[in-house]
Enzyme design. Structure first.
Site, PDB file in Angstrom:
ATOM      1  N   ASN A   1       0.860  -1.191   0.000  1.00 36.45           N
ATOM      2  CA  ASN A   1       0.000   0.000   0.000  1.00 36.45           C
ATOM      3  C   ASN A   1       0.892   1.236   0.000  1.00 36.45           C
ATOM      4  O   ASN A   1       2.118   1.128   0.029  1.00 36.45           O
ATOM      5  CB  ASN A   1      -0.980  -0.026   1.180  1.00 36.45           C
ATOM      6  CG  ASN A   1      -0.280   0.004   2.513  1.00 36.45           C
ATOM      7  OD1 ASN A   1       0.433   0.955   2.827  1.00 36.45           O
ATOM      8  ND2 ASN A   1      -0.466  -1.044   3.309  1.00 36.45           N
TER       9      ASN A   1
ATOM     10  N   ASP B   1      -4.931  -5.664   5.212  1.00 37.35           N
ATOM     11  CA  ASP B   1      -6.039  -6.412   5.818  1.00 37.35           C
ATOM     12  C   ASP B   1      -6.026  -7.884   5.398  1.00 37.35           C
ATOM     13  O   ASP B   1      -6.497  -8.731   6.133  1.00 37.35           O
ATOM     14  CB  ASP B   1      -7.375  -5.769   5.418  1.00 37.35           C
ATOM     15  CG  ASP B   1      -7.546  -4.408   6.083  1.00 37.35           C
ATOM     16  OD1 ASP B   1      -7.127  -4.280   7.253  1.00 37.35           O
ATOM     17  OD2 ASP B   1      -8.065  -3.480   5.435  1.00 37.35           O
TER      18      ASP B   1
ATOM     19  N   ASP C   1      -5.810  -8.779  13.217  1.00 33.17           N
ATOM     20  CA  ASP C   1      -5.834  -7.345  13.521  1.00 33.17           C
ATOM     21  C   ASP C   1      -4.931  -7.134  14.738  1.00 33.17           C
ATOM     22  O   ASP C   1      -5.283  -7.503  15.865  1.00 33.17           O
ATOM     23  CB  ASP C   1      -7.271  -6.888  13.802  1.00 33.17           C
ATOM     24  CG  ASP C   1      -7.356  -5.375  13.884  1.00 33.17           C
ATOM     25  OD1 ASP C   1      -6.472  -4.767  14.535  1.00 33.17           O
ATOM     26  OD2 ASP C   1      -8.283  -4.805  13.288  1.00 33.17           O
TER      27      ASP C   1
ATOM     28  N   PHE D   1      -4.310   4.337  14.697  1.00 29.60           N
ATOM     29  CA  PHE D   1      -4.409   5.337  13.629  1.00 29.60           C
ATOM     30  C   PHE D   1      -5.457   4.847  12.639  1.00 29.60           C
ATOM     31  O   PHE D   1      -5.678   3.639  12.523  1.00 29.60           O
ATOM     32  CB  PHE D   1      -3.060   5.513  12.915  1.00 29.60           C
ATOM     33  CG  PHE D   1      -2.278   6.687  13.434  1.00 29.60           C
ATOM     34  CD1 PHE D   1      -1.789   6.681  14.730  1.00 29.60           C
ATOM     35  CD2 PHE D   1      -2.038   7.794  12.631  1.00 29.60           C
ATOM     36  CE1 PHE D   1      -1.082   7.770  15.223  1.00 29.60           C
ATOM     37  CE2 PHE D   1      -1.333   8.884  13.107  1.00 29.60           C
ATOM     38  CZ  PHE D   1      -0.852   8.876  14.405  1.00 29.60           C
TER      39      PHE D   1
ATOM     40  N   LYS E   1     -14.428   3.242  14.621  1.00 27.89           N
ATOM     41  CA  LYS E   1     -13.237   2.382  14.599  1.00 27.89           C
ATOM     42  C   LYS E   1     -12.614   2.282  15.989  1.00 27.89           C
ATOM     43  O   LYS E   1     -12.157   1.232  16.408  1.00 27.89           O
ATOM     44  CB  LYS E   1     -12.226   2.926  13.585  1.00 27.89           C
ATOM     45  CG  LYS E   1     -11.182   1.922  13.164  1.00 27.89           C
ATOM     46  CD  LYS E   1     -10.346   2.411  11.995  1.00 27.89           C
ATOM     47  CE  LYS E   1     -10.987   2.145  10.650  1.00 27.89           C
ATOM     48  NZ  LYS E   1     -10.154   2.565   9.524  1.00 27.89           N
TER      49      LYS E   1
ATOM     50  N   LYS F   1     -12.079  -1.267  17.681  1.00 28.29           N
ATOM     51  CA  LYS F   1     -10.722  -1.796  17.923  1.00 28.29           C
ATOM     52  C   LYS F   1     -10.416  -1.900  19.417  1.00 28.29           C
ATOM     53  O   LYS F   1      -9.509  -2.602  19.815  1.00 28.29           O
ATOM     54  CB  LYS F   1      -9.687  -0.869  17.275  1.00 28.29           C
ATOM     55  CG  LYS F   1      -9.841  -0.710  15.775  1.00 28.29           C
ATOM     56  CD  LYS F   1      -8.907  -1.617  15.034  1.00 28.29           C
ATOM     57  CE  LYS F   1      -9.071  -1.424  13.543  1.00 28.29           C
ATOM     58  NZ  LYS F   1      -8.162  -2.263  12.785  1.00 28.29           N
TER      59      LYS F   1
END
Ligand code: CTP
Length: 389
Positions: free
Chosen positions: A205, A273, A299, A317, A331, A335
């Site tokens: 990425n 991911d 994760d 982040f 999120k 998380k």
């Protein structure tokens, strides 16, 4: 703080203009001394306009010397920065010469000096320059490593002036007086992960790692012991940081686990991911394009949030391109982290020098203005220090 900036005679002098602009934007005072060589690349007028202050060019100006003697110039500074520092200026500094205003005040000062070299790669690697730089370091001057890359002279290698944001970070590190994070161990993840498709290909990425590296540097400069788990990036390890290089999300998960326990973790990495189901040999071109089977990666942040070794402060982040704040709030609770720093990555954030972030905590959402990544890092590090103290 007040920076006395000595601008030497190299093409990188134009970047000193951007440095002044950044420092002024952060509220610092900048006063410039322009060497004779420097004045062939930028004018006193440019520096005066950007610094909003008088520019000093010579030791032999009766008016300047009467109003603001060279000793006074250094007395009023928090730090002296030499950027760009040419091979000649470095040689004169190393020899203790005082044959112009810049070298005279450098010889007369008792303030910290940060020297930011920029020159042709062969000049930088010449034994004389290597000797002179070693001498400056032995004399207590902080000398930054130049960046590597294509140069104005057409050659390639180390010698480029570091980017102005990196110089600002070094200035902040050099002037950080409080070890507000002494005794704390903080984990930072940064960069992308590379997920192999086969032994020669991978999925990646666009994360550059710059924000995470800036955070690691800001934490270390406040006295923290920092373990930086870095995906594949081409960045220099910040001073005083323990770096562990990884490739894939699975490698990153293992490196994070090995770094525990920590007092705080700042999970800046853009973790892939999904990974590709292992293909042991290089995929050969056939009649039909191959089909890749993707498997979800663990994760790392959520796993850490629910583990028995959860740090006292866990920061995630989020890279978002739309509904940034709403996604960030959701999120954070999904998380299970304490704070979530959301970046809007729809513009030039990946690889760029600035970032617009929203800090989501129990207390609500704070939106920060667009700032250099080093400044985002400095503010976050200060908040972490307040919270852990
Ligand atoms: N993260 C992680 N492990 C993963 C994916 C993400 O630890 N496998 C962490 C990142 O380091 C970051 C946070 O989770 O701190 C959010 O990452 P982001 O990619 O924005 O979130 P995703 O969970 O991947 O959600 P989405 O891509 O759907 O927005």
């Amino acid at each position: 703080m007040r920076i006395l900036l000595i601008v030497g005679g190299g093409i990188a002098a134009y970047k000193a203009c951007e440095l002044i602009r950044l420092l002024r934007k952060l509220g610092h005072g900048v006063r410039c001394v322009l060497t004779e060589g420097g004045s062939h690349f930028v004018t006193p007028m440019t520096l005066a306009a950007l610094s909003e202050d008088q520019v000093f060019t010579t030791l032999w100006d009766l008016k300047d010397e009467a109003e603001m003697g060279h000793i006074q110039l250094s007395r009023q500074a928090t730090l002296i920065v030499v950027a760009p520092a040419t091979a000649d200026l470095i040689a004169r500094m190393a020899a203790g010469l005082s044959n112009d205003l810049a070298t005279t005040l450098l010889l007369a000062t008792d303030k910290p000096v940060l020297c930011v070299p920029a020159m042709n790669v062969r000049m930088w690697q010449h034994p004389a320059t290597v000797r002179n730089v070693a001498q400056l370091r032995a004399d207590g001057i902080i000398v930054l490593e130049p960046d590597e890359g294509p140069m104005a002279c057409g050659e390639f290698g180390p010698g480029r002036l570091p980017e102005p944001q990196a110089i600002v970070a070094a200035i902040e590190a050099a002037t950080a007086t409080t070890a507000s994070l002494a005794g704390k161990h903080i984990l930072v993840t940064a960069g992308p992960t590379h997920e192999p498709i086969d032994p020669v290909r991978y999925i990646a990425n666009r994360s550059s790692g710059r924000q995470g590296f800036a955070i690691a540097a800001a934490l270390a400069s406040r006295g923290a012991r920092v373990t930086l788990v870095a995906g594949p990036v081409s960045l220099t390890t910040p001073a005083g940081v323990d770096r562990v290089d990884v490739q894939s999300a699975l490698d990153m998960a293992a490196a994070v686990d090995a770094a525990l326990p920590v007092d705080a973790a700042v999970m800046v990495a853009a973790v892939a991911d999904w990974r590709v189901e292992a293909i042991p040999q290089k995929v050969k071109k056939g009649t039909a394009p191959p089909t890749l089977t993707l498997v979800e990666n663990p994760d790392i942040l959520a796993t850490l949030a629910s583990s028995s070794r959860r740090p006292a402060l866990l920061i995630g982040f989020a890279a978002e391109t739309e509904n940034v704040v709403d996604h960030a709030i959701a999120k954070r609770s999904r998380k299970g982290c304490d704070w979530l720093v959301a970046n809007d990555v729809s513009g030039d954030v990946f690889g760029g020098g600035e970032n617009t972030v929203h800090l989501v905590t129990d207390a609500g959402v704070e939106s920060w203005t667009r700032l250099p990544k080093e400044e985002v890092a400095a503010r976050l590090a200060d908040r972490i220090a307040e919270t852990l103290s």
